[in-house]
Design an enzyme around this catalytic site. Structure first.
Site, short mmCIF file in Angstrom:
data_model
loop_
_atom_site.label_atom_id
_atom_site.label_comp_id
_atom_site.label_asym_id
_atom_site.label_seq_id
_atom_site.Cartn_x
_atom_site.Cartn_y
_atom_site.Cartn_z
N LYS A 61 0.81 -1.21 0.00
CA LYS A 61 0.00 0.00 0.00
C LYS A 61 0.85 1.27 0.00
CE LYS A 61 -4.19 -2.05 1.81
NZ LYS A 61 -3.71 -3.41 2.09
C1 LIG Z 1 -4.30 -4.63 1.36
C2 LIG Z 1 -3.49 -5.85 1.23
C3 LIG Z 1 -3.82 -6.89 0.33
C4 LIG Z 1 -5.08 -6.86 -0.52
O1 LIG Z 1 -5.05 -5.87 -1.52
P1 LIG Z 1 -6.44 -5.33 -2.12
O2 LIG Z 1 -6.07 -4.19 -2.99
O3 LIG Z 1 -7.27 -4.93 -0.95
O4 LIG Z 1 -7.04 -6.45 -2.88
C5 LIG Z 1 -2.98 -7.97 0.23
N1 LIG Z 1 -1.88 -8.08 1.01
C6 LIG Z 1 -1.52 -7.12 1.88
C7 LIG Z 1 -0.31 -7.32 2.70
C8 LIG Z 1 -2.31 -5.97 2.02
O5 LIG Z 1 -1.95 -5.03 2.91
#
Ligand SMILES: *Cc1c(COP(=O)(O)O)cnc(C)c1O
Length: 493
Positions: A113
């Protein structure tokens, strides 16, 4: 280029407006008025660009330069990614023949993110970059940040990373409830006009368009890294013959949706493999066209798993894909098409609200299956996969420690090989030390494995640091509003 709501509000917004408000006034999500096509010579012209330069090219297709001058955008990008620990920003690691891991965890919080949030948060707060852009916030020094997380449902490292930030304007609310409760509360705050107007809310949550946009870049960047790793040229037949599958551990459908945009723009991707944990609403959708919230044995919609960042009951970005499915299925003439499609989406969202489910026509599911495949992966399989990749049987495979989310994607990848020529790129969404419990559990019987050996120096002593967090004993929007106002009183006085 403007942005429209998936639910048909006739109001078109600029990029900056869409990013600032987050959610459309009719409750829909923003999508671009058209998906831009790649410049004719993109393969050649882009193949040697750095991550930042590539980001500039891709962002420029979605953000008119009259809105944010190219120079400003460039500065914003350079500043955003200066905090990353890898020169490649998102390096591609070869694990074995035809199998790669795209590491998205080299940003400040060791999870994917960061790629989007570094851009978005900086964008929203850096009035001083001179950018005329993301800037309703420009000049306002007093930006307060509120972060909601479900109490006890995130990993200890995740929790510490957030709550040990002691700045006055950063407020962590630990809410007794689930991720979905937190998302619902945020939506509720946005829908509360007096509250929203009083505090000028801006959301950086997963539905923000800027997050999807920022994530498109690494699909392209990894493609160029792959071509280099294969030692072939962009123009060669070998490059043209590649069958490429991206495997994406999925929760809110933001990460993989960026891959969908990358593909629609023209990146030669054969498949996007959605991989869920046992919170499998998306996997079930791709199998039967029914998007349905189901309660598990304990009467709750969300199951707790070893990959907590994917523990969701519904996927907040999925509405965007639904819009495109309806659009591509519609036979209506162009002028009326948008209206018609938005009406279908509104109907579906109503169905989810009232019946906890929506069903799409077979023709629409078929359209989805041209781009997507899906798998569901259990906790046990997640652990097995971490073991299997730590101690590979194949001698030509390197040992690699997967975090549990990445392992969900990798397990799916191992099941879904479309042809012997398929090259797979699995997105590694977090550093294994961030979700240490699952990794330690998986590798407890390997004597040679020492957890300390993978612990980044940034994590040492983190759990013992001073914390600043407010406990919210009930997932109740009005209670959260009260807490926010209290916090603001203290912060500003
Ligand atoms: C947020 C997240 C996901 C999922 O991603 P999305 O965009 O919500 O599908 C997968 N792995 C980690 C470590 C995350 O923080």
């Amino acid at each position: 280029m403007k942005y429209r709501s998936t639910r048909g509000s006739p109001k078109l917004l600029t990029f900056s407006e869409a990013v600032l408000v987050g959610l459309a006034e009719d409750g829909g999500l923003f999508i671009p008025t058209n998906i831009p096509v790649l410049p004719e010579n993109w393969r050649k012209d882009w193949s040697n660009l750095t991550f930042n330069s590539l980001a500039l090219e891709i962002f420029s297709l979605y953000i008119p330069s009259e809105e944010i001058p190219r120079k400003d955008l460039e500065q914003l990008i350079n500043k955003s990614y200066s905090t990353f620990r890898s020169n490649e920003i998102t390096p591609l690691k070869k694990i074995r023949e035809k199998f790669y891991i795209l590491e998205l965890f080299h940003g400040p919080t060791f999870a994917f993110k960061d790629v989007a949030l570094q851009f978005l948060v900086l964008g929203a707060t850096s009035g001083d970059t001179g950018s005329a852009a993301i800037y309703g916030l420009r000049g306002k020094k007093n930006i307060s940040v509120f972060i909601l997380h479900p109490h006890g449902k995130i990993s200890p490292v995740q929790e510490a990373q957030m709550t040990t930030v002691l700045d006055k304007n950063v407020h962590n609310l630990s809410v007794e409830g689930t991720f979905d409760d937190c998302q619902d509360i945020v939506k509720n705050l946005f829908a509360d006009n007096p509250f929203n107007e009083k505090h000028h809310l801006g959301a950086v949550n997963s539905i923000n368009w800027a997050r999807i946009l920022a994530q498109i870049v690494y699909y392209y960047h990894s493609y160029f890294q792959l071509i280099k790793s294969l030692n072939i040229t962009m123009e060669s037949n070998a490059a043209k013959e590649i069958q490429l599958q991206f495997c994406v551990p999925t929760g809110n459908f933001g990460d993989i949706l960026a891959g969908y945009f990358a593909k629609q723009m023209g990146l030669p991707i054969n498949n996007l493999l959605t991989s869920t944990n046992s919170n499998d609403i998306l996997d079930r959708f791709f199998k039967n066209g029914r998007y349905e919230k189901l309660k598990s044995e304990n009467g709750k919609f969300v199951k707790e798993t070893l990959s907590p960042a994917m523990d969701i009951a519904i996927s907040s970005n999925f509405e965007r894909l639904l819009w495109y499915l309806a659009y591509n299925d519609s036979k209506v003439q162009e002028e009326d098409k948008i209206k018609e499609v938005s009406k279908i989406v509104r109907g579906w969202m109503e169905d989810v609200k009232t019946n906890q489910s929506l069903i799409v026509e077979k023709s629409m599911l078929d359209i989805a299956l041209c781009d997507f495949k899906s798998e569901m992966v259990s906790d046990q399989e997640t652990l097995n996969t971490i073991q299997k990749y730590y101690a590979p049987e194949n001698r030509d495979q390197i040992s690699y420690i997967l975090d549990p989310h990445t392992a969900v994607g990798v397990a799916a990848a191992d099941r879904q090989i479309i042809s012997p020529n398929t090259i797979q790129i699995c997105l590694a969404t977090a550093h294994p030390a961030k979700f240490s419990q699952a990794v330690e559990k998986a590798l407890e019987n390997f004597k040679a494995f020492k957890f300390e050996s993978i612990l980044p120096k940034e994590f040492i002593g983190l759990l013992e640091k001073e914390k600043k967090v407010v406990f919210v004993e009930k997932a109740d929007p009005s209670l959260v509003k009260k807490v926010i106002e209290n916090e603001l009183d203290t912060e500003l006085n």
